[in-house]
Write a protein that holds these residues in place. Structure first.
Motif, mmCIF file in Angstrom:
data_model
loop_
_atom_site.group_PDB
_atom_site.id
_atom_site.type_symbol
_atom_site.label_atom_id
_atom_site.label_comp_id
_atom_site.label_asym_id
_atom_site.label_seq_id
_atom_site.Cartn_x
_atom_site.Cartn_y
_atom_site.Cartn_z
ATOM 1 N N ASN A 85 0.846 -1.187 0.000
ATOM 2 C CA ASN A 85 0.000 0.000 0.000
ATOM 3 C C ASN A 85 0.881 1.237 0.000
ATOM 4 O OD1 ASN A 85 0.919 0.280 2.648
ATOM 5 N ND2 ASN A 85 -0.983 -0.472 3.555
ATOM 6 N N ASP A 86 0.270 2.400 0.158
ATOM 7 C CA ASP A 86 1.048 3.636 0.071
ATOM 8 C C ASP A 86 2.029 3.795 1.240
ATOM 9 O OD1 ASP A 86 -0.966 3.901 1.895
ATOM 10 O OD2 ASP A 86 -1.682 5.840 1.183
ATOM 11 N N LYS A 87 1.950 2.912 2.240
ATOM 12 C CA LYS A 87 2.884 2.969 3.365
ATOM 13 C C LYS A 87 3.998 1.935 3.243
ATOM 14 C CE LYS A 87 -0.586 4.704 6.604
ATOM 15 N NZ LYS A 87 -1.301 4.470 7.890
ATOM 16 N N GLY A 88 3.902 1.084 2.232
ATOM 17 C CA GLY A 88 4.955 0.096 2.027
ATOM 18 C C GLY A 88 4.440 -1.320 1.911
ATOM 19 N N PHE A 89 5.323 -2.257 2.175
ATOM 20 C CA PHE A 89 5.022 -3.682 2.037
ATOM 21 C C PHE A 89 4.104 -4.141 3.164
ATOM 22 C CE2 PHE A 89 6.370 -8.179 2.792
ATOM 23 C CZ PHE A 89 5.858 -8.694 1.602
ATOM 24 N N LYS A 90 3.012 -4.851 2.833
ATOM 25 C CA LYS A 90 2.057 -5.305 3.838
ATOM 26 C C LYS A 90 2.290 -6.752 4.251
ATOM 27 C CE LYS A 90 -2.217 -4.473 3.800
ATOM 28 N NZ LYS A 90 -3.643 -4.452 3.404
ATOM 29 N N GLY A 91 2.563 -7.610 3.304
ATOM 30 C CA GLY A 91 2.751 -9.007 3.655
ATOM 31 C C GLY A 91 2.783 -9.894 2.430
ATOM 32 N N TYR A 92 2.976 -11.174 2.677
ATOM 33 C CA TYR A 92 3.080 -12.111 1.567
ATOM 34 C C TYR A 92 2.512 -13.460 1.993
ATOM 35 C CZ TYR A 92 6.861 -14.557 3.949
ATOM 36 O OH TYR A 92 7.583 -15.280 4.857
ATOM 37 N N SER A 93 2.247 -14.283 1.013
ATOM 38 C CA SER A 93 1.885 -15.677 1.246
ATOM 39 C C SER A 93 2.508 -16.509 0.139
ATOM 40 C CB SER A 93 0.362 -15.873 1.273
ATOM 41 O OG SER A 93 -0.217 -15.484 0.036
ATOM 42 N N ALA A 94 2.857 -17.722 0.471
ATOM 43 C CA ALA A 94 3.479 -18.618 -0.501
ATOM 44 C C ALA A 94 3.003 -20.032 -0.235
ATOM 45 C CB ALA A 94 5.001 -18.549 -0.421
ATOM 46 N N ALA A 95 2.892 -20.824 -1.290
ATOM 47 C CA ALA A 95 2.402 -22.188 -1.140
ATOM 48 C C ALA A 95 3.030 -23.083 -2.192
ATOM 49 C CB ALA A 95 0.880 -22.235 -1.260
ATOM 50 N N VAL A 96 3.140 -24.363 -1.862
ATOM 51 C CA VAL A 96 3.635 -25.359 -2.800
ATOM 52 C C VAL A 96 2.785 -26.610 -2.643
ATOM 53 C CG1 VAL A 96 5.367 -26.191 -1.158
ATOM 54 C CG2 VAL A 96 5.640 -26.653 -3.608
ATOM 55 N N SER A 97 2.461 -27.259 -3.753
ATOM 56 C CA SER A 97 1.628 -28.456 -3.723
ATOM 57 C C SER A 97 2.192 -29.511 -4.665
ATOM 58 C CB SER A 97 0.187 -28.133 -4.137
ATOM 59 O OG SER A 97 -0.427 -27.247 -3.239
ATOM 60 N N TYR A 98 1.974 -30.743 -4.272
ATOM 61 C CA TYR A 98 2.262 -31.881 -5.133
ATOM 62 C C TYR A 98 0.927 -32.556 -5.439
ATOM 63 C CZ TYR A 98 3.781 -36.506 -6.656
ATOM 64 O OH TYR A 98 3.946 -37.665 -7.383
ATOM 65 N N VAL A 99 0.611 -32.695 -6.716
ATOM 66 C CA VAL A 99 -0.690 -33.201 -7.125
ATOM 67 C C VAL A 99 -0.504 -34.419 -8.013
ATOM 68 C CG1 VAL A 99 -2.866 -32.670 -8.278
ATOM 69 C CG2 VAL A 99 -1.632 -30.863 -7.053
ATOM 70 N N ASP A 100 -1.110 -35.527 -7.590
ATOM 71 C CA ASP A 100 -1.115 -36.741 -8.392
ATOM 72 C C ASP A 100 -2.543 -37.256 -8.463
ATOM 73 O OD1 ASP A 100 -0.230 -38.823 -9.941
ATOM 74 O OD2 ASP A 100 1.380 -39.423 -8.584
ATOM 75 N N SER A 101 -2.754 -38.338 -9.164
ATOM 76 C CA SER A 101 -4.113 -38.833 -9.373
ATOM 77 C C SER A 101 -4.786 -39.265 -8.081
ATOM 78 C CB SER A 101 -4.095 -40.003 -10.363
ATOM 79 O OG SER A 101 -3.281 -41.062 -9.867
ATOM 80 N N ASP A 102 -4.005 -39.724 -7.073
ATOM 81 C CA ASP A 102 -4.610 -40.229 -5.847
ATOM 82 C C ASP A 102 -4.164 -39.496 -4.589
ATOM 83 O OD1 ASP A 102 -2.013 -41.071 -5.929
ATOM 84 O OD2 ASP A 102 -2.417 -43.056 -5.075
ATOM 85 N N ILE A 103 -3.316 -38.459 -4.725
ATOM 86 C CA ILE A 103 -2.829 -37.764 -3.540
ATOM 87 C C ILE A 103 -2.528 -36.303 -3.853
ATOM 88 C CG2 ILE A 103 -0.403 -38.370 -3.942
ATOM 89 C CD1 ILE A 103 -0.140 -38.694 -0.873
ATOM 90 N N VAL A 104 -2.814 -35.441 -2.871
ATOM 91 C CA VAL A 104 -2.476 -34.020 -2.962
ATOM 92 C C VAL A 104 -1.816 -33.623 -1.650
ATOM 93 C CG1 VAL A 104 -3.325 -31.669 -3.234
ATOM 94 C CG2 VAL A 104 -4.418 -33.527 -4.500
ATOM 95 N N ILE A 105 -0.586 -33.116 -1.733
ATOM 96 C CA ILE A 105 0.158 -32.666 -0.556
ATOM 97 C C ILE A 105 0.413 -31.167 -0.720
ATOM 98 C CG2 ILE A 105 2.232 -32.942 0.841
ATOM 99 C CD1 ILE A 105 2.513 -35.745 -0.352
ATOM 100 N N SER A 106 0.017 -30.374 0.279
ATOM 101 C CA SER A 106 0.146 -28.918 0.171
ATOM 102 C C SER A 106 0.718 -28.340 1.455
ATOM 103 C CB SER A 106 -1.224 -28.272 -0.101
ATOM 104 O OG SER A 106 -1.792 -28.757 -1.286
#
Length: 208
Positions: A85-106
């Motif tokens: 915002n006009d006062k600077g950096f507010k924050g962040y978020s990050a994510a990683v996932s592994y996706v297969d036909s029978d499993i999802v890990i996030s």
């Protein structure tokens, strides 16, 4: 493309253009008006998508900027978003996932203060199971949930879940005939068995 809609009882004018800069881009401009106060704000959006990644940006009232992107490689997805915002950096978020036909890990992290992870697995077509946890460094609070479902047949299923507070949820669903579904549910506080804090439910859903 020009559209006019209502949001929170305020008219919003929107103009959008696809492939305006390069192929895969979309530019959107929004203006919000009040019948009594006049101009109330503006939003500018710019998105770009290709085969393996998608980037989106949003600028509100020329003061608040949000930008993020999602990238895919093989069976992995990686995403991140930052806000300013006009006062600077507010924050962040990050994510990683592994996706297969029978499993999802996030797993994800939010400004370094909270972390969340989950695993969802379908070992067979009749069984689904999952676990999710989170930790907040600021409040030192943790959450934990474990759940699963089992399809007895094409019309009947059982579901159950339990969290770190030992609250156990059970659900039974059966399709009696097309458009008629019966549901039974129970919520048991295993850590408070002697207290009047449990619940039972019965539903009958009718649809066309």
């Amino acid at each position: 493309i020009y559209t006019l809609s209502l949001h929170d009882a305020l008219p919003i004018s929107e103009v959008s253009m696809k492939n305006a800069l390069v192929k895969g881009t979309k530019l959107v401009g929004e203006a919000k008006f009040s019948p009594t106060a006049g101009f109330k704000g503006q939003t500018i959006k710019c998105d770009y998508g290709a085969n393996n990644f998608f980037i989106n940006t949003k600028l509100v009232d020329l003061k608040a900027l949000t930008a993020g992107g999602v990238f895919s490689f093989d069976k992995f997805l990686v995403g991140a978003e930052g806000s300013f915002n006009d006062k600077g950096f507010k924050g962040y978020s990050a994510a990683v996932s592994y996706v297969d036909s029978d499993i999802v890990i996030s797993s994800s992290v939010n400004s370094g203060n909270s972390v969340e992870g989950s695993i969802f697995h379908s070992p067979t077509s009749d069984i689904d199971a999952g676990v999710r946890f989170s930790y907040n460094r600021g409040s030192n609070d943790t959450t934990f949930e474990l759940g699963g479902s089992y399809a007895l047949d094409s019309a009947t299923s059982l579901k159950t879940a339990i969290n770190k507070d030992m609250s156990i949820a059970l659900a039974y669903t059966q399709t009696l005939r097309k458009g008629v579904t019966l549901g039974l549910s129970a919520d048991v506080k295993a850590a408070q068995l002697s207290e009047d804090s449990h619940s039972l439910g019965l539903t009958l859903e009718l649809s066309n």
